[in-house]
Design a protein around this motif. Structure first.
Motif, PDB file in Angstrom:
ATOM      1  N   ARG A  40      38.200  72.108  39.987  1.00  0.00           N
ATOM      2  CA  ARG A  40      38.724  70.742  39.924  1.00  0.00           C
ATOM      3  C   ARG A  40      37.695  69.723  40.433  1.00  0.00           C
ATOM      4  NH1 ARG A  40      43.529  68.334  38.697  1.00  0.00           N
ATOM      5  NH2 ARG A  40      43.983  66.340  39.676  1.00  0.00           N
ATOM      6  N   PRO A  53      38.289  60.123  31.113  1.00  0.00           N
ATOM      7  CA  PRO A  53      39.414  60.321  32.035  1.00  0.00           C
ATOM      8  C   PRO A  53      39.668  61.807  32.321  1.00  0.00           C
ATOM      9  CG  PRO A  53      40.004  58.767  30.313  1.00  0.00           C
ATOM     10  CD  PRO A  53      38.672  59.349  29.931  1.00  0.00           C
ATOM     11  N   LEU A  54      40.049  62.078  33.555  1.00  0.00           N
ATOM     12  CA  LEU A  54      40.333  63.459  33.951  1.00  0.00           C
ATOM     13  C   LEU A  54      41.398  64.081  33.046  1.00  0.00           C
ATOM     14  CD1 LEU A  54      39.480  65.457  36.284  1.00  0.00           C
ATOM     15  CD2 LEU A  54      41.642  64.851  37.354  1.00  0.00           C
ATOM     16  N   ALA A  55      42.361  63.250  32.655  1.00  0.00           N
ATOM     17  CA  ALA A  55      43.450  63.752  31.800  1.00  0.00           C
ATOM     18  C   ALA A  55      42.881  64.325  30.499  1.00  0.00           C
ATOM     19  CB  ALA A  55      44.450  62.640  31.499  1.00  0.00           C
ATOM     20  N   ARG A  56      41.893  63.650  29.926  1.00  0.00           N
ATOM     21  CA  ARG A  56      41.297  64.153  28.674  1.00  0.00           C
ATOM     22  C   ARG A  56      40.541  65.462  28.932  1.00  0.00           C
ATOM     23  NH1 ARG A  56      40.444  61.858  24.028  1.00  0.00           N
ATOM     24  NH2 ARG A  56      42.704  61.905  24.134  1.00  0.00           N
ATOM     25  N   TYR A  58      41.199  67.698  31.177  1.00  0.00           N
ATOM     26  CA  TYR A  58      42.175  68.784  31.324  1.00  0.00           C
ATOM     27  C   TYR A  58      42.844  69.127  29.998  1.00  0.00           C
ATOM     28  CZ  TYR A  58      41.939  69.929  36.224  1.00  0.00           C
ATOM     29  OH  TYR A  58      41.513  70.418  37.427  1.00  0.00           O
ATOM     30  N   GLU A  59      43.013  68.134  29.135  1.00  0.00           N
ATOM     31  CA  GLU A  59      43.580  68.446  27.811  1.00  0.00           C
ATOM     32  C   GLU A  59      42.683  69.443  27.094  1.00  0.00           C
ATOM     33  OE1 GLU A  59      46.181  64.498  26.586  1.00  0.00           O
ATOM     34  OE2 GLU A  59      44.090  64.552  25.992  1.00  0.00           O
ATOM     35  N   THR A  62      42.592  73.013  28.989  1.00  0.00           N
ATOM     36  CA  THR A  62      43.791  73.847  28.850  1.00  0.00           C
ATOM     37  C   THR A  62      44.095  74.182  27.390  1.00  0.00           C
ATOM     38  OG1 THR A  62      45.256  71.918  28.847  1.00  0.00           O
ATOM     39  CG2 THR A  62      44.842  72.971  30.979  1.00  0.00           C
ATOM     40  N   PHE A  63      43.507  73.434  26.463  1.00  0.00           N
ATOM     41  CA  PHE A  63      43.742  73.737  25.041  1.00  0.00           C
ATOM     42  C   PHE A  63      43.005  75.014  24.651  1.00  0.00           C
ATOM     43  CE2 PHE A  63      42.942  73.487  20.510  1.00  0.00           C
ATOM     44  CZ  PHE A  63      44.170  73.081  20.009  1.00  0.00           C
TER      45      PHE A  63
END
Lengths: 157, 582
Positions: A40, A53-56, A58-59, A62-63
């Motif tokens: 992380r 962005p961190l969200a992208r 992680y997308e 995890t994909f």
């Protein structure tokens, strides 16, 4: 892991890819290869350095099955659930491994010794049911043998 | 360029690029969909909107397929309806069917489609996500079990708001909506704007319901319950009772709140006038006496404040220190009003009715929200929660008489009421700034160029021979453009691009707030804003500084804007906050 240390290691990876089309996935590959997973702290630094962005991040992580969020165990146990192994009782083997190690598939034991994965066909269906520990293949495994196999590696530490 | 095609045999002519879904609307066909929303990109996620082209067996998703020249579209036949029903049943197979206990019961797009399609049985085995609800923000509640993965909230959070708290994690059956790394929303960049809840077709994201706390307080003999209503609530709450969109129900709301049991009914518009007195003066002082850097940036919107503290802390020095109207009314109720009435402030319980989920966060944002000595606003409810309370009480809202607000925190100017629409705070502030600078009032009160739904509005206003450049942004994704212009100018030592900037987190401003009735679109935003601008035109006083109750407040209590008492009660501070706590 201190953040300066991570930064030092990320620098060449980011410099090579920043601003290029499709850079994120290439950088994540490099990170996965370097650390064995994507910590992380590294994702947080990447988010800043690549301005993604961190969200992208992680997308993407995890994909794709390839990227891991947890450090890999010292030994990787793969239990085959391919058709032949399945029919020869692999689900029982898998349950036994899970219960001995107290992990679910895709997880690493708390002591970091074992990582459990489910795989589809290891190419030796004649030996079904099959499990692998690191590079060693164990064929015609019975429920009773699982403890014996696992404990070999446990003793080594 | 126009293209010609047929929909259900009816000729249509639409602009090239128009989707089949949009084109169908022109011939009075509303193709059902659970993922497409007029505010958002088409994602073809839900699969409900399938249609056929005559002569082809293939089914197309109407939301993301442009109508082409000569197409002959069929939007309904037995096969299409049967496939849509199956898709719906598959969605329902991963959704709980305990609608009676859901926050969206009776106001849910999925439930409505299930009713429309006559779903009478479970055709597929039900699998529910084991992920627990997340109410960590205290403002909205994320219930992953109810999520149908339509992706609206993700699009809102990432693209409309540029917050990136929510994302799609994993793939296939494991797919879920969650902050990066499955942390709690409170530890994520979430700014609590609630736009996700407003766009969600189901009950997967709803406001945190605080109505029981208010009912309990109203029943408590030791509490003296008072209430305030925000500008945007009055033009939206009627939607829950069959009123045309934008109907202004201010005076009915006063009557209603009294009948719910509140001892005094105040209007947040009054506090908006106070905000203007303070912020307008702050602006003039920075402009003429260099008592702080320009541009001055408005801070009425708690989601914008949170966004700035997390993503743009370099802008803190430009922020107005003035509190939001909600907080100003809260603190004045527990100080000024309490003193006037001789009531122990500790017994006063302030409830606010807001168009906003983030206001629930604002009431404890920092120590200055306790300036009266106790928490200045005790509970903040959304418009949706108020509508439920009205229904629970069984009050015939539609037939209530009109009443006036209470006592001293009451009458408002036209400038106060337009706070609820994007550009309204700026317009109100300029009306008063003009007076402070010129000593006389504007002849033409309306600033048409500051109104409307363009994401960024820039204008130049002449005040006392000075050219005042202003910018207004609403919808957080529009902020970056404005802030970058400021940064660029500072970096290159150029003249500042703006003197005054207004930001509202939600598109349309508070009329489009995250706590407003569901189903928001630009059309609704315009109508709700229209109700506020009409109220402004109908007000006999249209300048905050001319509101007689404001004059009285300063004469009797506060002395002067930015005075010692004002600074203590009505101003706050900001600090940089981490984007991710974990």
């Amino acid at each position: 892991m201190c953040s300066e240390h991570i930064l030092e290691q990320l620098k060449p990876i980011v410099e090579e890819w920043k601003g290029k089309e499709g850079s994120l996935i290439m950088v994540l590959h490099a990170v996965q290869n370097h650390f064995g997973y994507v910590p992380r702290e590294v994702s947080l630094q990447l988010s800043r350095l690549l301005e993604i962005p961190l969200a992208r991040i992680y997308e993407v992580i995890t994909f794709y099955n390839y990227f891991k969020l947890e450090p890999p165990g010292k030994h990787r146990i793969s239990v085959c659930l391919g058709t032949a192994c399945y029919l020869k009782g692999a689900p029982v083997i898998l349950e036994e491994v899970k219960s001995i190690l107290s992990v679910k598939e895709g997880e690493t034991t708390k002591d970091g010794l074992f990582h459990l994965d489910v795989v589809r066909c290891l190419g030796c269906c004649g030996l079904a049911p099959v499990m692998m520990v690191d590079d060693k293949v164990y064929g015609k495994v019975s429920k009773g043998q699982v403890m014996e196999i696992v404990s070999k590696y446990g003793k080594e530490g | 360029m126009l293209i010609r095609a047929k929909i259900n045999g009816i000729e249509v002519q639409v602009e090239k690029g128009t989707t089949i879904l949009e084109a169908a609307g022109t011939v009075q066909v509303k193709i059902p969909t659970l993922c497409k929303h007029p505010d958002l990109h088409a994602s073809a996620a839900c699969g409900i909107c399938i249609v056929k082209v005559r002569g082809s067996a293939k089914m197309l998703r109407a939301c993301c397929t442009p109508l082409e020249e000569g197409m002959d579209i069929i939007t309904h036949d037995p096969e299409i309806i049967s496939v849509r029903r199956t898709v719906l049943e598959l969605i329902l197979s991963k959704h709980p069917n305990d609608c009676l206990k859901c926050g969206r019961n009776n106001d849910c797009e999925l439930q409505k489609l299930a009713a429309d399609f006559g779903i009478r049985q479970e055709s597929f085995k039900n699998f529910l996500s084991p992920l627990p609800p997340d109410d960590s923000t205290g403002t909205i509640v994320l219930e992953p079990q109810k999520c149908i993965l339509c992706g609206r909230c993700v699009d809102v959070c990432q693209n409309m708001q540029n917050v990136w708290a929510l994302s799609f994690l994993e793939r296939g059956f494991e797919t879920r909506i969650s902050p990066a790394g499955d942390i709690k929303l409170a530890d994520s960049p979430c700014v609590r704007c609630g736009q996700c809840s407003n766009h969600c077709p189901t009950g997967a994201i709803v406001e945190k319901d605080d109505t029981n706390r208010v009912w309990a307080a109203l029943q408590d003999p030791d509490k003296y319950c008072v209430v305030q209503i925000a500008p945007a609530v009055r033009v939206a709450v009627g939607e829950a009772f069959g009123y045309p969109v934008g109907t202004n129900l201010t005076k009915k709301l006063y009557a209603l709140l009294r009948r719910l049991g509140f001892k005094a009914v105040f209007d947040t518009n009054f506090a908006a006038d106070v905000t203007i007195m303070e912020e307008g003066t702050e602006f003039v002082e920075r402009l003429t006496k260099q008592k702080g850097p320009l541009p001055l940036i408005t801070t009425c919107c708690p989601s914008w404040v949170d966004f700035m503290e997390k993503f743009h802390p370099d802008m803190i020095e430009y922020f107005s220190s003035c509190k939001s109207p909600q907080e100003i009314l809260g603190v004045l109720a527990k100080t000024y009003y309490a003193e006037m009435k001789g009531i122990d402030p500790a017994k006063i319980y302030v409830v606010s009715i807001m168009p906003c989920t983030s206001k629930k966060y604002e009431i404890k944002r920092c120590e200055e929200m306790f300036a009266s000595g106790c928490q200045d606003v005790d509970v903040s409810l959304t418009t949706r929660e108020l509508a439920r309370m009205i229904k629970q009480a069984g009050i015939d809202f539609v037939n209530l008489p009109d009443e006036d607000p209470d006592h001293i925190l009451r009458d408002y100017s036209g400038a106060g009421v337009i706070f609820g629409a994007t550009g309204g705070v700026m317009e109100a502030a300029l009306r008063t700034a003009y007076f402070v600078l010129n000593g006389k009032n504007l002849k033409k009160v309306d600033f048409e160029e500051l109104r409307g739904l363009n994401g960024v509005k820039e204008a130049e206003v002449q005040i006392d021979g000075k050219k005042i450049r202003v910018a207004i942004a609403h919808g957080l994704s529009n902020v970056e453009y404005v802030l970058n212009k400021v940064r660029e100018a500072k970096k290159n030592n150029l003249e500042i691009p703006y003197h005054f900037i207004e930001v509202m987190a939600c598109a349309g401003g508070c009329v489009g707030g995250g706590g407003q009735p569901y189903g928001v679109t630009d059309e609704l935003r315009k109508k709700r804003a229209g109700g506020l601008y009409q109220d402004d035109r109908d007000c006999s006083v249209r300048f905050s500084h001319e509101n007689p109750y404001i004059k009285k407040l300063y004469a009797e209590y506060l002395c002067k804007p930015l005075g010692e008492k004002s600074e203590h009660l009505l101003h706050t501070h900001y600090k940089a906050r981490p984007v991710y706590v974990k």
